[in-house]
Design a protein around this motif. Structure first.
Motif, PDB file in Angstrom:
ATOM      1  N   TYR A   1      42.185  33.708  33.797  1.00 27.98           N
ATOM      2  CA  TYR A   1      40.573  34.122  33.425  1.00 27.98           C
ATOM      3  C   TYR A   1      39.509  33.060  34.493  1.00 27.98           C
ATOM      4  O   TYR A   1      39.125  33.852  34.884  1.00 27.98           O
ATOM      5  CB  TYR A   1      40.208  34.014  32.113  1.00 27.98           C
TER       6      TYR A   1
ATOM      7  N   PHE B   1      37.083  40.944  38.059  1.00 31.13           N
ATOM      8  CA  PHE B   1      37.205  41.980  36.565  1.00 31.13           C
ATOM      9  C   PHE B   1      35.070  42.033  36.662  1.00 31.13           C
ATOM     10  O   PHE B   1      35.019  43.431  36.037  1.00 31.13           O
ATOM     11  CB  PHE B   1      36.357  41.146  34.881  1.00 31.13           C
ATOM     12  N   VAL B   2      34.673  41.238  36.687  1.00 26.14           N
ATOM     13  CA  VAL B   2      33.246  41.369  36.802  1.00 26.14           C
ATOM     14  C   VAL B   2      32.747  42.574  37.705  1.00 26.14           C
ATOM     15  O   VAL B   2      32.013  44.196  37.626  1.00 26.14           O
ATOM     16  CB  VAL B   2      31.842  40.768  37.320  1.00 26.14           C
TER      17      VAL B   2
ATOM     18  N   VAL C   1      45.835  34.637  29.260  1.00 21.09           N
ATOM     19  CA  VAL C   1      45.075  35.024  29.990  1.00 21.09           C
ATOM     20  C   VAL C   1      44.048  33.701  30.689  1.00 21.09           C
ATOM     21  O   VAL C   1      43.017  34.156  31.202  1.00 21.09           O
ATOM     22  CB  VAL C   1      44.460  35.740  28.561  1.00 21.09           C
TER      23      VAL C   1
ATOM     24  N   VAL D   1      45.867  42.772  30.004  1.00 17.72           N
ATOM     25  CA  VAL D   1      44.777  42.246  29.370  1.00 17.72           C
ATOM     26  C   VAL D   1      45.040  43.573  28.092  1.00 17.72           C
ATOM     27  O   VAL D   1      45.255  43.184  26.504  1.00 17.72           O
ATOM     28  CB  VAL D   1      43.737  42.027  29.919  1.00 17.72           C
TER      29      VAL D   1
ATOM     30  N   SER E   1      31.105  51.901  37.209  1.00 19.13           N
ATOM     31  CA  SER E   1      29.062  52.118  36.435  1.00 19.13           C
ATOM     32  C   SER E   1      28.864  52.795  38.052  1.00 19.13           C
ATOM     33  O   SER E   1      27.711  54.000  37.767  1.00 19.13           O
ATOM     34  CB  SER E   1      28.722  51.294  36.831  1.00 19.13           C
TER      35      SER E   1
ATOM     36  N   GLN F   1      37.644  36.716  36.932  1.00 14.75           N
ATOM     37  CA  GLN F   1      36.831  36.223  36.043  1.00 14.75           C
ATOM     38  C   GLN F   1      35.355  37.244  37.196  1.00 14.75           C
ATOM     39  O   GLN F   1      34.767  38.721  36.626  1.00 14.75           O
ATOM     40  CB  GLN F   1      35.692  35.396  36.274  1.00 14.75           C
TER      41      GLN F   1
ATOM     42  N   TYR G   1      42.524  44.338  34.190  1.00 17.89           N
ATOM     43  CA  TYR G   1      42.745  45.124  32.965  1.00 17.89           C
ATOM     44  C   TYR G   1      43.814  46.174  32.210  1.00 17.89           C
ATOM     45  O   TYR G   1      43.610  46.148  30.990  1.00 17.89           O
ATOM     46  CB  TYR G   1      41.669  46.542  33.085  1.00 17.89           C
TER      47      TYR G   1
ATOM     48  N   ASN H   1      46.730  41.988  24.212  1.00 17.57           N
ATOM     49  CA  ASN H   1      45.724  41.878  23.495  1.00 17.57           C
ATOM     50  C   ASN H   1      46.197  43.282  22.271  1.00 17.57           C
ATOM     51  O   ASN H   1      46.270  42.936  21.181  1.00 17.57           O
ATOM     52  CB  ASN H   1      44.856  42.017  23.408  1.00 17.57           C
TER      53      ASN H   1
ATOM     54  N   VAL I   1      33.960  46.110  36.817  1.00 22.74           N
ATOM     55  CA  VAL I   1      32.601  46.991  35.952  1.00 22.74           C
ATOM     56  C   VAL I   1      31.814  48.024  36.992  1.00 22.74           C
ATOM     57  O   VAL I   1      31.455  48.591  36.796  1.00 22.74           O
ATOM     58  CB  VAL I   1      32.205  46.097  34.921  1.00 22.74           C
ATOM     59  N   MET I   2      31.368  46.996  37.992  1.00 28.33           N
ATOM     60  CA  MET I   2      30.618  47.548  39.303  1.00 28.33           C
ATOM     61  C   MET I   2      30.833  48.903  39.354  1.00 28.33           C
ATOM     62  O   MET I   2      29.774  49.679  39.687  1.00 28.33           O
ATOM     63  CB  MET I   2      29.952  46.373  39.995  1.00 28.33           C
TER      64      MET I   2
ATOM     65  N   VAL J   1      27.972  30.250  21.333  1.00 30.31           N
ATOM     66  CA  VAL J   1      29.291  31.067  21.545  1.00 30.31           C
ATOM     67  C   VAL J   1      30.346  30.693  21.869  1.00 30.31           C
ATOM     68  O   VAL J   1      31.259  30.483  22.090  1.00 30.31           O
ATOM     69  CB  VAL J   1      29.426  32.419  23.261  1.00 30.31           C
ATOM     70  N   ALA J   2      29.909  29.435  22.873  1.00 31.85           N
ATOM     71  CA  ALA J   2      30.758  28.360  23.148  1.00 31.85           C
ATOM     72  C   ALA J   2      31.495  27.284  22.002  1.00 31.85           C
ATOM     73  O   ALA J   2      32.222  27.103  22.192  1.00 31.85           O
ATOM     74  CB  ALA J   2      30.140  27.135  24.470  1.00 31.85           C
TER      75      ALA J   2
ATOM     76  N   PHE K   1      24.163  30.512  24.674  1.00 28.18           N
ATOM     77  CA  PHE K   1      25.823  29.708  24.716  1.00 28.18           C
ATOM     78  C   PHE K   1      26.095  28.907  24.047  1.00 28.18           C
ATOM     79  O   PHE K   1      27.796  28.437  24.303  1.00 28.18           O
ATOM     80  CB  PHE K   1      24.746  28.520  26.174  1.00 28.18           C
TER      81      PHE K   1
END
Lengths: 311, 303
Positions: free
Chosen positions: B285, B292-293, B281, B210, B300, B289, B207, B214, B296-297, B31-32, B28
């Motif tokens: 964010y 976004f997650v 962003v 961003v 998948s 958030q 998606y 970027n 991904v789910m 990264v932070a 943590f």
């Protein structure tokens, strides 16, 4: 769909089945047109790898030269360097980052403090949304020999300032570990999501049998992730030679060019800077062919070994 | 594991929990802290930053760095170019992706399989840099915004995420009921499917958004006219190639200290630049958030 409709459906011809659904084809049309123009026509255009492209004659009119462009690449000193650099960089990247994401997901999943877990997740996902340019800009800023914070620390501890970005032997480590810093949270999402599917009964049974928490993570959670890991591993291996252009190019300088020149950056320089379009396409084509072979091979091997494969 | 909680924790479990807690806390912080450091440095006195005095909070609070960024015309131009490209790009992305995703989610659409295959192929086979460049050039897109937004109008991964969403969220019974009432596909899509698609629209919006904001690769290839550069290209010039045009120039008779201060200011401007370029962003964010997650789910799940 009602049960009665099923046998009837099979007998109907294509046109009958399209009846009333033509507008769905129109839904797809813009995407098909754009993808055909900007994806399929370039695939057909790959033939300039076997031609000597001249702007005046165009893609379809330039002279055929057979494999000359490929021979030229393999006879040049660049072939060995760029292929080695690309392979080392992406294999190192894959080997280092793959386990980190899995381990992070396992740790997050077994963290007792749910609130704290949410905080860690929010923070570790954040770097994923930083652009490549900013990411590399931050690296260069932090590692700058004059004003960089890392060297300030080294100097205050009595050491000599190090020009990190100029040292060839450090470049790969910087590339890979900054990539892990940026991507580990996001790559762990998919594993973390999969772990929600582990039935608590397994854990309860294991606890009754006297298994410790560490043993349970190792023998229940980890095996549960195997199919997801296999799938991602195959996909990653398929793109092993197409490791990102953007980051390698952004971190390149004259001092580290010996290790940072990878196939894609070389393709860019040959094609767009030197305007040697056929030569550039030939190198690119070689790159994609190797990627496809790797993908198919790894898929075959994992399919044989674990029964998990993409198709 | 929820229901396992009432069972007694052994000593090794307590040790395990402690170890996990410590390792995750280290991760943590790793990264932070760099992110936090950029923020506090952007507000600090440049000389203090260069001297390593800024550690936990801004030292010698100043907005000079931000001032420099706002004075840099090229950066502001890039910022607004990027806003425009992102807005136009995402609109096109959604207009192309959502209908395609919906059509391909329909099991009774006979062209479903061939069109899906048509897209899957592009994930593994491509023409490469130069053949694509030649097509972009020959269609007259070079040095226009369209070179950045048209070729990637449909992202295959995003399309599959959308398709999975429609397959699981729009029951086929709904379509059949609507059909009996004389409602065609087009009407059904616009009046029933789209109003139910808030979540997937948000996911795709982010998606794609961003991605546009970027990216610099397309602009590097296709846009050489600097007035049309997106922000990332300007950032690349300043952050990576170190060509900063300061609004102040150092006079020869000026003192060394002032010179040094300007040098440091030049570095500090980079921190402010990083913050400003991340604002769009950063703003969205916290709100998105979870979307976004979710994306991904959805992605998948095997489609």
């Amino acid at each position: 769909m009602t049960v009665n409709a099923v046998p009837v459906k099979k007998k109907r011809s294509f046109l009958q089945r399209m009846q009333g659904n033509w507008d769905l084809l129109f839904f797809c049309l813009p995407g098909i047109v754009i993808t055909t123009i900007y994806h399929y026509i370039p695939i057909y255009g790959v033939q300039i790898a076997f031609r000597n492209y001249k702007a005046k004659k165009g893609i379809w009119g330039s002279d055929w030269v057979g494999l000359k462009n490929f021979e030229r690449f393999f006879n040049s000193a660049y072939a060995g360097t760029t292929i080695t650099n690309t392979l080392l960089l992406s294999v190192y990247s894959l080997v280092a980052s793959f386990p980190v994401a899995v381990i992070l997901a396992l740790m997050l999943n077994s963290l007792r403090h749910k609130r704290y877990r949410k905080v860690i997740q929010a923070v570790t996902y954040a770097p994923h949304f930083i652009s490549t340019v900013v990411m590399c800009g931050m690296l260069i800023l932090f590692l700058s020999p004059r004003v960089g914070v890392v060297n300030t620390v080294i100097k205050s501890l009595g050491g000599e300032a190090i020009n990190f970005m100029g040292k060839s032997y450090m470049w790969r480590h910087i590339y890979v570990w900054s990539g892990i810093w940026q991507g580990m949270g996001w790559s762990s999402v998919i594993y973390f999501a999969a772990l929600a599917g582990v039935s608590p009964e397994y854990h309860e049974a294991a606890i009754v049998d006297g298994a410790t928490k560490f043993q349970r993570v190792l023998h229940i959670d980890l095996p549960f992730l195997a199919p997801t890991m296999t799938m991602l591993l195959i996909l990653n291996c398929g793109s092993i030679l197409s490791i990102g252009f953007e980051k390698a190019f952004a971190l390149q300088n004259d001092l580290n060019i010996g290790v940072s020149e990878i196939i894609s950056t070389y393709v860019y320089k040959v094609g767009l800077i030197n305007r040697d379009i056929s030569f550039s396409t030939a190198i690119d084509l070689f790159n994609s062919v190797v990627n496809s072979i790797l993908l198919i091979t790894v898929n075959f091997i994992t399919g044989k070994m674990s029964g998990n494969s993409l198709w | 594991m929820e229901s396992a909680k009432h069972l007694k924790r052994t000593r090794s479990d307590v040790v395990y929990d402690a170890v996990i807690f410590v390792i995750l806390t280290i991760i943590f912080l790793l990264v932070a802290y760099p992110l936090y450091f950029v923020i506090i440095s952007s507000f600090s006195d440049p000389v203090a930053v260069a001297g390593g005095k800024v550690v936990l909070y801004p030292v010698g609070f100043t907005l000079d760095g931000y001032n420099e960024v706002f004075k840099a015309k090229t950066v502001m131009r890039g910022f607004f170019n990027s806003l425009l490209y992102t807005a136009v790009g995402v609109s096109i992305n959604l207009a192309v992706t959502l209908p395609t995703s919906y059509a391909l989610s329909r099991k009774d659409f006979p062209l479903n399989k061939p069109i899906t295959l048509f897209y899957i192929v592009t994930m593994f086979v491509g023409g490469g840099m130069m053949p694509t460049y030649l097509v972009v050039r020959d269609t007259g897109l070079l040095n226009t915004m369209w070179a950045l937004v048209l070729p990637g109008a449909l992202g295959v991964y995003n399309m599959i995420v959308g398709r999975t969403f429609f397959t699981t969220n729009i029951p086929s019974e709904l379509m059949e009921a609507a059909k009996l009432d004389g409602c065609g596909n087009t009407k059904f899509f616009f009046h029933i499917v789209l109003p139910l698609s808030g979540a997937i629209t948000a996911i795709l919006f982010l998606y794609y958004g961003v991605g546009h904001w970027n990216s610099y690769f397309s602009a590097l290839l296709y846009v050489s006219d600097r007035t049309k550069w997106p922000l990332q290209m300007e950032l690349r010039n300043i952050l990576l190639q170190n060509s900063v045009n300061m609004s102040k120039t150092v006079m020869t008779e000026e003192q060394l200290a002032e010179k040094e201060r300007l040098e440091a200011l030049k570095e500090m401007m980079k921190y402010s630049l990083i913050i400003i370029s991340s604002i769009p962003v950063l703003i969205i964010y916290p709100f998105v958030q979870k979307h976004f997650v979710k994306g991904v789910m959805i992605g998948s799940v095997k489609g």
